[in-house]
Design an enzyme around this catalytic site. Structure first.
Site: not given
Length: 410
Positions: A248, A378
């Site tokens: 993150h 992703h």
């Protein structure tokens, strides 16, 4: 000489392979299903909001990039989001629905709704049928139900009828809201969304992460006080793990640079924070004796969950590529080359065309946290965004869809 991993032609080849795999997720009756490692529907899985929104985004952006046949898959996704997962009584979207139409949990969550905004904005930019209508509703719902103007950040969960607000607050859903709001701003031309994205970044990164030495607190109470021990007994939780999540930090780093690129006078702290998050994540997640990056660490930076996830690798290379492009400082390109090589060697599944979503610390296939290959988001971004500018957002840049009069920063 063949293009090296991460090069333009290598990424294009791998993206085509990934899309071929991803198209197997289409369910003729509606929706995109959770796939297993071989590209077949994962048994026992229904329709997940986050997967359906992400796949709609992927196919809409693919259409914008020239894969015209994927527009019909974006249409398919928009229809699903407007019907099978939509709450016709109270508005908004359910987190999941069974293949029989049942709804096991009626709680409304910021995480899934942020992905609906992202999908809708990209689908609208691509010209998907119903995309504009979906975007209008998604922005209305997210902007009135989840956005908290007093906090300058988003609420996490509300009851089906919106009357009850859960006290938990989360950085993960707010991070995806930053991404969604950036795309919405660039597609619609309404800068209120980019202003709100900056507010979220200021609170969670410039305040909370800075105070924690650039390890990002992920969990908070209703007053946005960090909860550092949250889920200590569930360290490998897929959405709310204990501790810091270096993946993150990489993702936030890139989003901060995208935020700055879209502003004429970005705050000076943004690039500082993007670099600091990247460097701390590298220090915490890289293990010198093996490939890949750890999933989570404790608050001293020691590994907590050492499994390697494909999305962490994807966000790491994107952050390195973005920092290299934005700052021209030495070092970032070298990290990108290393991680592209590791992705090529360990994560890409040549037999099936997808990326292995999880590996053990010894780099063997693992399913401690994730089973199968739920979505392509992703990996698709990792293979796509290095070829596009930081501003406007990819959903607008790929289709040259920036509204007239909207100018980039620098």
């Amino acid at each position: 000489m063949a293009d090296l991993p991460g090069g333009a032609s290598w990424r294009e080849t791998r993206r085509r392979e990934l899309l071929t795999f991803a198209r197997r997720s289409v369910r003729p009756e509606g929706g995109f299903v959770w796939l297993d490692a071989s590209g077949r529907p994962e048994p026992g899985k229904g329709l997940e909001l986050w997967i359906n929104a992400r796949m709609t985004y992927v196919f809409a952006l693919s259409a914008l990039l020239g894969e015209s046949d994927d527009l019909r898959l974006a249409d398919h996704g928009v229809r699903t989001l407007r019907t099978l997962l939509h709450d016709d009584d109270h508005g908004g979207w359910f987190d999941a629905a069974g293949l029989d139409g049942s709804v096991p949990d009626t709680t409304k969550r910021c995480y899934g709704h942020a992905h609906v905004v992202m999908a809708a904005a990209t689908a609208a930019s691509a010209g998907a049928e119903g995309g504009q209508e979906l975007l209008a509703e998604a922005l209305e719902v997210h902007g009135t139900r989840f956005w908290d103007d007093t906090a300058g950040r988003c609420r996490e969960e509300l009851s089906r009828d919106w009357s009850l607000v859960d006290p938990y607050r989360g950085a993960n859903s707010n991070m995806h809201t930053v991404e969604a709001y950036q795309i919405a701003a660039d597609v619609t031309g309404d800068q209120v969304w980019r202003d709100r994205a900056l507010s979220i970044c200021a609170g969670i990164i410039d305040r909370n992460a800075r105070e924690q030495g650039w390890r990002i607190p992920e969990h908070f109470d209703a007053a946005w006080v960090p909860l550092p021990g949250y889920n200590e007994d569930r360290p490998a939780d897929p959405f709310r793990p204990y501790g810091a999540t270096p993946g993150h930090a990489f993702e936030w780093s890139r989003l901060l640079l995208q935020q700055a690129a879209g502003m004429l006078e970005p705050p000076v702290w943004i690039e500082e924070a993007a670099e600091a998050l990247f460097q701390q994540a590298v220090a915490d997640a890289v293990e010198p004796d093996r490939a890949g990056l750890v999933y989570t660490t404790d608050w001293a930076g020691l590994p907590s969950v050492r499994e390697r996830f494909h999305w962490v690798m994807g966000e790491a290379v994107l952050a390195a590529e973005a920092l290299s492009s934005r700052t021209n400082r030495p070092g970032h390109a070298a990290w990108a080359r290393r991680w592209w090589s590791e992705i090529d060697e360990h994560f890409i599944d040549d037999a099936n065309g997808s990326w292995r979503h999880e590996l053990s610390p010894d780099l063997a296939p693992s399913s401690r946290t994730w089973t199968g290959r739920p979505d392509a988001y992703h990996a698709f971004n990792a293979l796509t965004l290095p070829g596009l500018p930081l501003f406007p957002s990819p959903s607008a840049a790929a289709g040259d869809a920036r509204p007239r009069g909207q100018e980039p920063g620098r």
